[in-house]
Structure formats: C-alpha cells, structure tokens
Design a protein around this motif. Sequence first.
Motif, PDB file in Angstrom:
ATOM      1  N   ILE A   1       2.544   2.060  -5.877  1.00  0.00           N
ATOM      2  CA  ILE A   1       3.519   3.130  -5.310  1.00  0.00           C
ATOM      3  C   ILE A   1       2.718   3.975  -4.206  1.00  0.00           C
ATOM      4  O   ILE A   1       1.461   3.737  -4.322  1.00  0.00           O
TER       5      ILE A   1
ATOM      6  N   PHE B   1       5.519   0.663 -13.318  1.00  0.00           N
ATOM      7  CA  PHE B   1       5.855   1.722 -12.806  1.00  0.00           C
ATOM      8  C   PHE B   1       5.123   3.002 -13.385  1.00  0.00           C
ATOM      9  O   PHE B   1       4.431   3.869 -12.888  1.00  0.00           O
TER      10      PHE B   1
ATOM     11  N   GLY C   1       7.619   5.850 -16.966  1.00  0.00           N
ATOM     12  CA  GLY C   1       8.194   5.283 -15.916  1.00  0.00           C
ATOM     13  C   GLY C   1       9.618   6.001 -15.968  1.00  0.00           C
ATOM     14  O   GLY C   1      10.225   6.250 -14.593  1.00  0.00           O
TER      15      GLY C   1
ATOM     16  N   VAL D   1       8.291   2.809  -4.539  1.00  0.00           N
ATOM     17  CA  VAL D   1       7.624   1.442  -4.842  1.00  0.00           C
ATOM     18  C   VAL D   1       7.507   0.687  -3.522  1.00  0.00           C
ATOM     19  O   VAL D   1       8.353   0.577  -2.775  1.00  0.00           O
TER      20      VAL D   1
END
Length: 483
Positions: A17, A427, A242, A23
Amino acid sequence: MYLGLDLGTSGVKALLIDPDQRVVASATGDLDVSRPRPGWSEQAPADWIAATETAIGKLQRSHGRELAAVRGIGLSGQMHGATVLGEDDRPLRPCILWNDTRSHEQAAQLDADPRFRRITGNIVFPGFTAPKIAWMRDNEPDLFARLRKVLLPKDYLRLWLSGGHFSEMSDAAGTSWLDVENRSWSGDLLAATSLSEENMPALVEGTQPAGALRPDLARQWGMAEGVVIAGGAGDNAASACGMGAVRPGQAFVSLGTSGVLFAANDSYLPNPESAVHTFCHALPGAWHQMGVILSATDSLNWLSGVTGRSAGELTAELGDDLKAPGSVTFLPYLSGERTPHNDAAIRGAYAGLGHESDRTSLTRAVLEGVAFALRDNLEALKAAGTRLERVTAIGGGSRSRYWQKAIATALGIAVDIPADGDFGAAFGAARLGLIAAEGADPLSVCTAPATAATVKPDTALAGAFEEAYQRYRALYPAIRGTM
C-alpha cells in the motif's frame, strides 16, 4: 510504501500500500496442508518461507521500485499453530495447525484446571496451542525434550525475516498461555504444560516495532536495510484492522476457510461458558470477542470436490433471489466445531434427503448450514454480553449474494458489503506496518471502507429461516453420541 504479509492456511499473500493506503499491488504463494491421520492438520514451516519468497519475488518483478520504497512490514497469520523449535531455531517437527484436533484429550485436561478459564477468559479448545504442546509431551517425549521455543506461524516468519523471537497480544491470546486481561504470559499456565517464559517469544502490541528486516533479505529484494517489522496480528484481528473494526460495536462476518463473527470491544469481557473467544485486539488497550466455526467455505469446497463443480458454479446455480429453506439440513462440522459446541469429535451431516434432493438443494443446505452456524455464534455473543445490529461481510464466500442474503436473514441483522477493494488480513497487516514505521495514530489509520451495498434480512422468509434454524439446532444433540 508499506508491505503486509498474511500467512494463511492455503497461501501467503503479500500486499503493498502507498502512504494514502491505496493498494498498489499484491501477489501470492501457494501452500498445501498435510493430513497424515484423521483429525490431523500440519504444514512444514519451510513451506511458509518458500511461499513468502514466491509472493515477494512476484512483487519484485512487477513492482520493484515500489518494493524498494517499503518503510514498514506488518505480519498477519493463521492462529494457534504450534511451531516447535530446537536449540538452533530449526523446527523439530511440522507445525500442528489451528484445525488439528488430535489434542482434544489434553485440551479437556487443561480446561478442567480452573486457572485456564480464569486467567485466559477462554475455554481451552483442542485447536489452541497449549494442548498441542501437551500432546507432544505425552506422545513425542524425545522431541519435547529438545524443545527450546514455541512460535506461532507468523512469528516463525518474523524469525526468518528479522532473526528475533517476538509475538504480539492478539495472536498470543489464542495459545491458552496468555493472561488476556493483563496482556502478559502466565507463568502458572506455562508451567502446566511443562514450559516457562524462556520458551516463549517476547511480547509487543501489534502496532509496535518488533524487529527489522535482515540485511541479506533486504539486498535480495532490493529493499533498504532496517525496514521496521510491526508486531502485527492474528488473522482475524488483522482483518479487523483492515475493515476498521477497532471501535466498540464494530463487527464483521468472515467467510473464509473457517467462519468468524467478530466484535470489537474497549474492555475485557470474558464469558468462556458461551464458547466465545475473548482475545486481545491488535491495538493497545483493546480487546475483541468472536465466535468461530471451523468449516465455512471449506464446506462448500468439500461439496465442490464431491460434485465436480466449482464453488462459483454451485452458487451461481442458485441465482440471487433467496428461497425458503428446503427439507435438507446440513451440519458443517467437517473438522469438528468450536463455537458453541467445543466438540472435536463431531462430524458433519446431511439430514432430510429425499428422491427430490438435487445438487442445488444440497448447495442451498450447505450455505444455510453455515449461516445457521453463524447464528449459533451470534447467540453465543449475546450470552457474552455483546449485541450486534449490523456486520460487514469479508472473505471469499462473501462474494455470493445468495449467501449474504441467507446470512442476513438467518442472523436477523443487516450485512454491509464494502466497496470494491482489498480490506482483508494482508491489508490490515500493511496498516500495522505503517503505524509501526511512522508512529501513526492507530484509530486514524484503521478506518472503515465505504459501504457499497447493504443486504437486509428478508422479512418475508424470516419465519421459514427461524423454523429451519430450530431443526438445525435439534440435530446436533441427536447425532452427538453417534460419532
């Protein structure tokens, strides 16, 4: 740039990221599970390293410049695995995974010791780490005598990446050795499995630095030396980071290999009798509760293997319009069950089969069975003092709109669908890498994604789903003694 590494059961995912949390790229390396005996589930730690090298190698080839700009790495991983190291930090045996149930007798013995529930706030489940070590002591005494360290899967990756023995609170809470309220190892509980704190990694919060990337790996991947590695999180806490499920009342439902109903809390609220997990969150001063089912998409994948149709083909045959449950009921206990039954021996079942039962009726029953298992989790969370008004859906199974509607109707609450994007464990791990590297405010970083759609319960079918849920509930005690 910031890199998240998520060590799952079926693969390692590496995700990049940028400073705005967009992303940039992701890549995976595949993993297999070994099942040498019924109820056993193992992986070789060397395979985790190979899969990580594969995933990062793909990023290096496709986004080498971005990889070179990484300032922080966050780790996420499958929880509970017993990675046992000897004097030279080499694994003594394959890792015993989270869905391995061989240690059910040792789990029952430890759970009978009232200190475990009192200190950890949880039942000692067979999938947790402590009973696996007790099993090893009882069944592999020569290997146990050589044990020097016990690491969780993602923390073995950290050892390879940095050379340091560290873990963090959210993952450590699933070992049955952590004083979950005080966020520290319990010497008494370790001693009950013939271990001490010397056998454990040092503990940090998930947002804190826990080592730095080894110079040789930095050179290999074209990265700077000294890249910070964050404490990270167990996979569910990482997914919560996330998804932005970090404040009280925020919740998600995850349809991965296992199924999870997760709720964030700002205080320690144990209720082990409900079979709900009460764990530390990845953020300091935060905890969470979750109900866990062991076979969510695994149930659909099992049916896929039996029918020769992919999971996507099976769910596509149902369309998007929710139907009332039919006569077939499915119990998704393919690997035993945690919440609410804590039963390692129980196995799945179909009931109500007739000549009219076709492939679509079997698929519907699987989706409904998983939804009803999550309803069991919702009821357990209520018993533990947590009431939910809505959840956000994540995981591969959440892509099925039919399944989303079945879950919303079975649970009787709204299911939010996040906007397109990758908000899972990798993430969340990348976010933790950002926080550790930059000293950023965790609540400012771990925000929730935009909601693309909300699936509400189908009130016209609520009665039919409630009736089917009661049939589902009646089946477990009916088959329990037959396994």
